[in-house]
Design a protein around this motif. Structure first.
Motif, PDB file in Angstrom:
ATOM      1  N   ASP A  85       0.815  -1.212   0.000  1.00 29.90           N
ATOM      2  CA  ASP A  85       0.000   0.000   0.000  1.00 29.90           C
ATOM      3  C   ASP A  85       0.857   1.274   0.000  1.00 29.90           C
ATOM      4  N   PHE A  86       2.160   1.117  -0.188  1.00 24.01           N
ATOM      5  CA  PHE A  86       3.070   2.257  -0.299  1.00 24.01           C
ATOM      6  C   PHE A  86       3.948   2.076  -1.536  1.00 24.01           C
ATOM      7  N   GLU A  87       3.797   2.976  -2.496  1.00 22.87           N
ATOM      8  CA  GLU A  87       4.543   2.894  -3.748  1.00 22.87           C
ATOM      9  C   GLU A  87       4.587   1.446  -4.269  1.00 22.87           C
ATOM     10  N   PRO A  88       3.421   0.904  -4.610  1.00 20.10           N
ATOM     11  CA  PRO A  88       3.310  -0.517  -4.979  1.00 20.10           C
ATOM     12  C   PRO A  88       4.107  -0.919  -6.207  1.00 20.10           C
ATOM     13  N   LEU A  89       4.466   0.046  -7.048  1.00 19.26           N
ATOM     14  CA  LEU A  89       5.231  -0.301  -8.239  1.00 19.26           C
ATOM     15  C   LEU A  89       6.638  -0.779  -7.891  1.00 19.26           C
ATOM     16  N   ALA A  90       7.097  -0.514  -6.683  1.00 19.43           N
ATOM     17  CA  ALA A  90       8.394  -1.049  -6.256  1.00 19.43           C
ATOM     18  C   ALA A  90       8.341  -2.571  -6.216  1.00 19.43           C
ATOM     19  N   LEU A  91       7.304  -3.105  -5.586  1.00 17.59           N
ATOM     20  CA  LEU A  91       7.154  -4.553  -5.534  1.00 17.59           C
ATOM     21  C   LEU A  91       6.844  -5.108  -6.922  1.00 17.59           C
ATOM     22  N   ASP A  92       5.996  -4.402  -7.686  1.00 16.67           N
ATOM     23  CA  ASP A  92       5.649  -4.866  -9.028  1.00 16.67           C
ATOM     24  C   ASP A  92       6.890  -5.042  -9.898  1.00 16.67           C
ATOM     25  N   CYS A  93       7.786  -4.064  -9.848  1.00 16.06           N
ATOM     26  CA  CYS A  93       8.966  -4.121 -10.709  1.00 16.06           C
ATOM     27  C   CYS A  93       9.968  -5.163 -10.223  1.00 16.06           C
ATOM     28  N   LEU A  94      10.089  -5.348  -8.910  1.00 15.48           N
ATOM     29  CA  LEU A  94      10.936  -6.428  -8.409  1.00 15.48           C
ATOM     30  C   LEU A  94      10.388  -7.778  -8.860  1.00 15.48           C
ATOM     31  N   GLU A  95       9.068  -7.894  -8.831  1.00 13.85           N
ATOM     32  CA  GLU A  95       8.439  -9.150  -9.234  1.00 13.85           C
ATOM     33  C   GLU A  95       8.635  -9.402 -10.724  1.00 13.85           C
ATOM     34  N   GLU A  96       8.438  -8.375 -11.524  1.00  8.06           N
ATOM     35  CA  GLU A  96       8.634  -8.520 -12.962  1.00  8.06           C
ATOM     36  C   GLU A  96      10.067  -8.938 -13.275  1.00  8.06           C
ATOM     37  N   THR A  97      11.020  -8.273 -12.626  1.00  5.47           N
ATOM     38  CA  THR A  97      12.425  -8.577 -12.866  1.00  5.47           C
ATOM     39  C   THR A  97      12.758 -10.007 -12.464  1.00  5.47           C
ATOM     40  N   LEU A  98      12.237 -10.425 -11.317  1.00  6.78           N
ATOM     41  CA  LEU A  98      12.495 -11.777 -10.822  1.00  6.78           C
ATOM     42  C   LEU A  98      12.031 -12.826 -11.825  1.00  6.78           C
ATOM     43  N   TYR A  99      10.829 -12.655 -12.354  1.00  8.22           N
ATOM     44  CA  TYR A  99      10.303 -13.647 -13.283  1.00  8.22           C
ATOM     45  C   TYR A  99      11.015 -13.601 -14.628  1.00  8.22           C
ATOM     46  N   ASN A 100      11.411 -12.417 -15.057  1.00 13.44           N
ATOM     47  CA  ASN A 100      12.140 -12.333 -16.315  1.00 13.44           C
ATOM     48  C   ASN A 100      13.523 -12.956 -16.212  1.00 13.44           C
ATOM     49  N   VAL A 101      14.184 -12.779 -15.064  1.00 16.68           N
ATOM     50  CA  VAL A 101      15.487 -13.422 -14.859  1.00 16.68           C
ATOM     51  C   VAL A 101      15.298 -14.937 -14.777  1.00 16.68           C
ATOM     52  N   THR A 102      14.227 -15.380 -14.135  1.00 18.61           N
ATOM     53  CA  THR A 102      13.924 -16.811 -14.078  1.00 18.61           C
ATOM     54  C   THR A 102      13.750 -17.373 -15.482  1.00 18.61           C
ATOM     55  N   ARG A 103      13.050 -16.638 -16.315  1.00 17.79           N
ATOM     56  CA  ARG A 103      12.869 -17.059 -17.705  1.00 17.79           C
ATOM     57  C   ARG A 103      14.209 -17.203 -18.411  1.00 17.79           C
ATOM     58  N   ASN A 104      15.063 -16.192 -18.259  1.00 17.03           N
ATOM     59  CA  ASN A 104      16.355 -16.220 -18.933  1.00 17.03           C
ATOM     60  C   ASN A 104      17.210 -17.395 -18.463  1.00 17.03           C
ATOM     61  N   GLU A 105      17.183 -17.646 -17.145  1.00 21.21           N
ATOM     62  CA  GLU A 105      17.924 -18.794 -16.600  1.00 21.21           C
ATOM     63  C   GLU A 105      17.426 -20.098 -17.208  1.00 21.21           C
ATOM     64  N   TYR A 106      16.124 -20.223 -17.295  1.00 18.69           N
ATOM     65  CA  TYR A 106      15.512 -21.459 -17.783  1.00 18.69           C
ATOM     66  C   TYR A 106      15.884 -21.704 -19.239  1.00 18.69           C
ATOM     67  N   PHE A 107      15.762 -20.682 -20.075  1.00 15.71           N
ATOM     68  CA  PHE A 107      16.099 -20.843 -21.488  1.00 15.71           C
ATOM     69  C   PHE A 107      17.592 -21.077 -21.676  1.00 15.71           C
ATOM     70  N   GLN A 108      18.390 -20.472 -20.812  1.00 16.23           N
ATOM     71  CA  GLN A 108      19.829 -20.708 -20.870  1.00 16.23           C
ATOM     72  C   GLN A 108      20.140 -22.172 -20.591  1.00 16.23           C
ATOM     73  N   LEU A 155      18.023 -24.695 -21.083  1.00  9.96           N
ATOM     74  CA  LEU A 155      17.533 -25.467 -22.223  1.00  9.96           C
ATOM     75  C   LEU A 155      18.514 -25.443 -23.389  1.00  9.96           C
ATOM     76  N   GLU A 156      19.219 -24.338 -23.538  1.00  8.70           N
ATOM     77  CA  GLU A 156      20.180 -24.211 -24.632  1.00  8.70           C
ATOM     78  C   GLU A 156      21.489 -24.929 -24.338  1.00  8.70           C
ATOM     79  N   GLY A 157      21.580 -25.521 -23.135  1.00  7.97           N
ATOM     80  CA  GLY A 157      22.750 -26.314 -22.801  1.00  7.97           C
ATOM     81  C   GLY A 157      23.876 -25.562 -22.159  1.00  7.97           C
ATOM     82  N   ASN A 158      23.633 -24.290 -21.794  1.00 14.40           N
ATOM     83  CA  ASN A 158      24.686 -23.493 -21.175  1.00 14.40           C
ATOM     84  C   ASN A 158      24.730 -23.657 -19.666  1.00 14.40           C
ATOM     85  N   GLY A 159      23.724 -24.355 -19.116  1.00 15.36           N
ATOM     86  CA  GLY A 159      23.694 -24.568 -17.684  1.00 15.36           C
ATOM     87  C   GLY A 159      23.215 -23.363 -16.926  1.00 15.36           C
ATOM     88  N   PRO A 160      22.921 -23.515 -15.627  1.00 10.80           N
ATOM     89  CA  PRO A 160      22.461 -22.384 -14.807  1.00 10.80           C
ATOM     90  C   PRO A 160      23.575 -21.386 -14.581  1.00 10.80           C
TER      91      PRO A 160
END
Length: 422
Positions: free
Chosen positions: A388-411, A413-418
């Motif tokens: 309830d205080f500047e909620p976009l702070a949590l929103d952007c941390l959440e977005e970043t977390l999931y996007n980094v998770t995506r990148n790790e996962y595809f990496q 799959l491509e055989g480069n490892g975590p």
């Protein structure tokens, strides 16, 4: 005659309207499981807002579908001042209400799908390194659920302690959510948690006891409802593995805390009390010692006579090397190879660390202005954020977390490892 025609016309309109309503309700009942009347007649505008938030905003965080928000998270993370001003003035008018979570949780597959839970271990390294979490919470279903979702993996184990003074609706809703997962549960015992009392420590101990029966997990981490991860699960696993079995607990470097213990007398077993943080990341051997060792039980009883015992118990066990607890501190001569404290990032009022949000009880509640700092921190979690205080702070941390998770996962799959962790 004109009156008769007019009357018949009105009757036909009402019949058509009634027919449409009956058909609509029939379709709803046939499509959904039986649900409480309080969910059946949501205003159309409320349903529309919920659907938008659930399907568009939240799904936008998962695997980089975009940023359907009024601001650009990448710009905020880079410190763009104009974007900061827009984000700081943003006021969220729609929150996800408890009854919507309850409605979704009546169909667990629907709940996991609509709330975008990651129900795969993603990598072999993560699968083979389960983590046990305690979550001591008392309010704000949406923020707690988003914390759970951000750290959820099927191999991990989660104990949720619901404060005894929490609102009944909060308790009921979170219980319904946890019932959708085999590896998430509400603790059997519930305390009225009050700062500065044994209840703060006991809530974690309750979860420790209930988590102990699960034999697979490697490390235990305790959380509260106002915290959020700064690292993905894969990153947390890599960092914990690099600890090589060592515990991660921080002590205060100030020597002004003796008054907290003066009324308790001498501590048992030659233990020298130390003041530090409640937030810990510890191995199974440390948890075993806390739960089952006679010295630990005696020291716990001694701590109950002190002030703010939660800031004494874990850290004192860790830093008294003669106790020989596996993974704990071993060198008080300044030559220790113990790793730096990475369990939690927190800013206290009066320290050199910046706080662009606000202070509550001398602890910084981070805002959007802190995002460039937070995104580059080495710690696993941040304390604290308020939705309830500047909620976009949590929103952007959440977005970043999931996007980094995506990148790790595809990496992977491509055989480069975590990613590598240093």
């Amino acid at each position: 005659m004109i009156c008769n025609v007019f009357t018949q016309s009105i009757k036909r309109k009402y019949l058509v309207l009634a027919f449409v309503l009956v058909c609509g309700l029939t379709i709803m009942v046939s499509y959904y499981k039986p649900i409480s009347h309080r969910y059946m007649f949501l205003p159309d505008t409320q349903v529309a807002n919920l659907n938008f938030y659930d399907q568009n905003v939240i799904s936008g965080f998962v695997f980089g579908k975009g940023t359907p928000m009024a601001v650009s998270c990448p710009l905020l993370l880079s410190g763009n001042k104009q974007e900061m001003l827009v984000a700081q003035s943003f006021k969220r008018t729609t929150r996800i209400p408890s009854f919507y979570y309850s409605y979704l949780a009546k169909n667990c597959s629907l709940f996991k799908s609509r709330r975008n839970y990651i129900t795969s271990s993603l990598t072999l390294e993560e699968e083979q390194f389960p983590i046990a979490y305690s979550m001591v919470v008392y309010k704000d279903v949406e923020q707690v659920e988003r914390l759970l979702r951000s750290i959820y993996r099927p191999q991990n184990i989660y104990c949720v302690h619901l404060d005894n003074k929490s609102e009944p609706e909060f308790r009921e809703t979170l219980t319904e959510i946890t019932n959708c997962f085999q590896n998430v549960f509400v603790s059997k015992e519930s305390l009225d948690v009050r700062w500065g009392t044994m209840s703060v420590l006991e809530a974690d101990l309750i979860c420790m006891h209930e988590l102990w029966k699960y034999k697979s997990w490697k490390y235990f981490i305790n959380l509260t409802g106002q915290e959020f991860p700064l690292k993905t699960n894969a990153e947390i696993v890599g960092i914990l593995k690099n600890l090589n079995g060592k515990n991660n607990i921080r002590k205060s470097v100030l020597n002004r805390w003796a008054t907290r213990w003066e009324k308790a007398g001498k501590a048992p077993a030659g233990i020298i009390p130390v003041k530090g943080d409640l937030q810990i990341a510890v191995n199974r051997e440390f948890v075993d010692y806390v739960l089952h060792n006679k010295t630990a039980k005696k020291f716990l009883k001694w701590c109950s006579k002190t002030k703010v015992p939660d800031e004494t118990f874990f850290v004192s066990l860790h830093y008294n090397k003669h106790l020989k607890i596996g993974g704990s501190y071993t060198d008080d001569q300044g030559n220790s190879t113990d790793p730096p404290y990475i369990t939690r990032f927190k800013t206290w009022e009066g320290t050199a660390k910046p706080c662009h949000g606000k202070y509550v009880r001398r602890v910084c509640v981070y805002g959007v202005g802190d995002l460039p700092l937070l995104i580059n921190r080495k710690e696993l979690f941040v304390n604290k954020l308020h939705l309830d205080f500047e909620p976009l702070a949590l929103d952007c941390l959440e977005e970043t977390l999931y996007n980094v998770t995506r990148n790790e996962y595809f990496q992977t799959l491509e055989g480069n490892g975590p990613p590598k962790h240093t």
